[in-house]
Scaffold this active site. Sequence first.
Site, PDB file in Angstrom:
ATOM      1  N   SER A   1       0.797  -1.233   0.000  1.00  0.00           N
ATOM      2  CA  SER A   1       0.000   0.000   0.000  1.00  0.00           C
ATOM      3  C   SER A   1       0.826   1.277   0.000  1.00  0.00           C
ATOM      4  O   SER A   1       0.263   2.372  -0.108  1.00  0.00           O
ATOM      5  CB  SER A   1      -0.957   0.005   1.196  1.00  0.00           C
ATOM      6  OG  SER A   1      -2.004  -0.914   0.983  1.00  0.00           O
TER       7      SER A   1
ATOM      8  N   LYS B   1       0.075   3.732  -2.681  1.00  0.00           N
ATOM      9  CA  LYS B   1      -0.953   4.774  -2.592  1.00  0.00           C
ATOM     10  C   LYS B   1      -0.365   6.178  -2.451  1.00  0.00           C
ATOM     11  O   LYS B   1      -1.081   7.170  -2.653  1.00  0.00           O
ATOM     12  CB  LYS B   1      -1.902   4.478  -1.431  1.00  0.00           C
ATOM     13  CG  LYS B   1      -2.714   3.184  -1.618  1.00  0.00           C
ATOM     14  CD  LYS B   1      -3.671   2.986  -0.455  1.00  0.00           C
ATOM     15  CE  LYS B   1      -4.544   1.757  -0.660  1.00  0.00           C
ATOM     16  NZ  LYS B   1      -3.889   0.509  -0.243  1.00  0.00           N
TER      17      LYS B   1
ATOM     18  N   SER C   1      -5.999   3.047   4.510  1.00  0.00           N
ATOM     19  CA  SER C   1      -5.408   2.368   3.357  1.00  0.00           C
ATOM     20  C   SER C   1      -6.437   1.609   2.532  1.00  0.00           C
ATOM     21  O   SER C   1      -6.257   0.439   2.189  1.00  0.00           O
ATOM     22  CB  SER C   1      -4.312   1.401   3.837  1.00  0.00           C
ATOM     23  OG  SER C   1      -3.445   1.053   2.782  1.00  0.00           O
TER      24      SER C   1
END
Length: 428
Positions: A105, A108, A172
Amino acid sequence: MYDSATPQVLERVPRPSPHRRRARGHRLLISGLLILLLAAALVAVEPLRRPPPALTVTRTLPASMILPGTAPTMPWPKAGQAALAVEGLGSLGTSGGSDPVPIASVTKVMTAYVILTEHPLDRGEQGPELTVSAEQAAAYPRELARGESLVPVVAGAVFTERQALQAVLLPSANNMARILAAWDAGSIEAFVAKMNRTAATLGMANTHYTDPSGFDPGSVSTAVDQVTLARKAMQLPAFAEIVAQKTATLPVAGTVKNYNSLVGRDGVVGIKTGSTDEAGGCLVFAAVVTVGGRRITILGAVLGQPGANTPVQLDRVFRATRPLVRTAAAAIGVHPVVRAGDQVASVQGLPGTGTTLSAAQDLTVVGWPGMPVRLDVDIPAVPTRLPGGTEHGRVSAAAGKGTPATIALRTGVRLEPPSIWDRIRQHR
């Protein structure tokens, strides 16, 4: 006609008297002396017809130096990759190689960066709205079954851009990363292409994205590349504001928490966690410390920390990160590189004339032991007359890649132009 029979009478020329001979000699002597004096005068006047010799400025300060002391030793993690840098100063080092690895993640960060560069937000601004489609809402159960990190959504739910980014960066949410991608670019594929173009523009040569969430292990990068991105992302006010939050309130989901439990500890102000079986525990982070009244940002990335599941992976990446932040913060300090009164240059005219140019005050830089410092001197043309204690010229110092700090130079004794006698006496 000459008649030899006629007797000749020869006229006798009187010889000069001794007195007259002496007077004539005196006149000759005086004339010679006058000629010599005139020649000497011409020789003496000749240097005065030319401008005085130019002053010579000689730099006495070295062009560079190394901050004294023992360079800091970073407590690098035993596994995975890590990189650490100080904004505006340079790198504190890396560990674990530079091969691209899955980043989960942490992906991101790029998703949010692309959104905010194309749809900028001011601090506190909510921005435009986006609506969750029926198709996007229907995907939620399937995503949940795959064990993805999500926020609950329903068809017709309205999120502001800021709320959508909070969902992506704090809990997330993979599904919100996809929703934002489609909102911006029309399709996930088109958005991923934007991500890769942006990475190339930023010089992230070892980074490749395959999705906007990082759930796909094909999204890979390095610790060094992620520090590069973190530096750019933290320059966006809305991004820095969001990643520093511990909680946020979202439509449908209500209050959500930031997975980055280091926020608010050891000066940490963000940025993003990540964890999957392929990537292990990952964290890109920023911490702010105050050194000499100046706010200094430490940026870093730790990737690939092993663990059986997300809680273990994140715990290990947090444990690996905190010593790095603390060691970096302790290493950064204020270092004097030129003291007040230190001579920086000398100014020399004819022998016996001249002055010095010295630091008017202490010149300091922020850095750590072992860091190179560049020293630059800027001295304008020096006039022949300059009072003592006058500011003239500047000296600057820059540690690492930092912005130079600058102070004034000050003259020593009064500088005077050479006298006529000095110029005549020193003529060659």
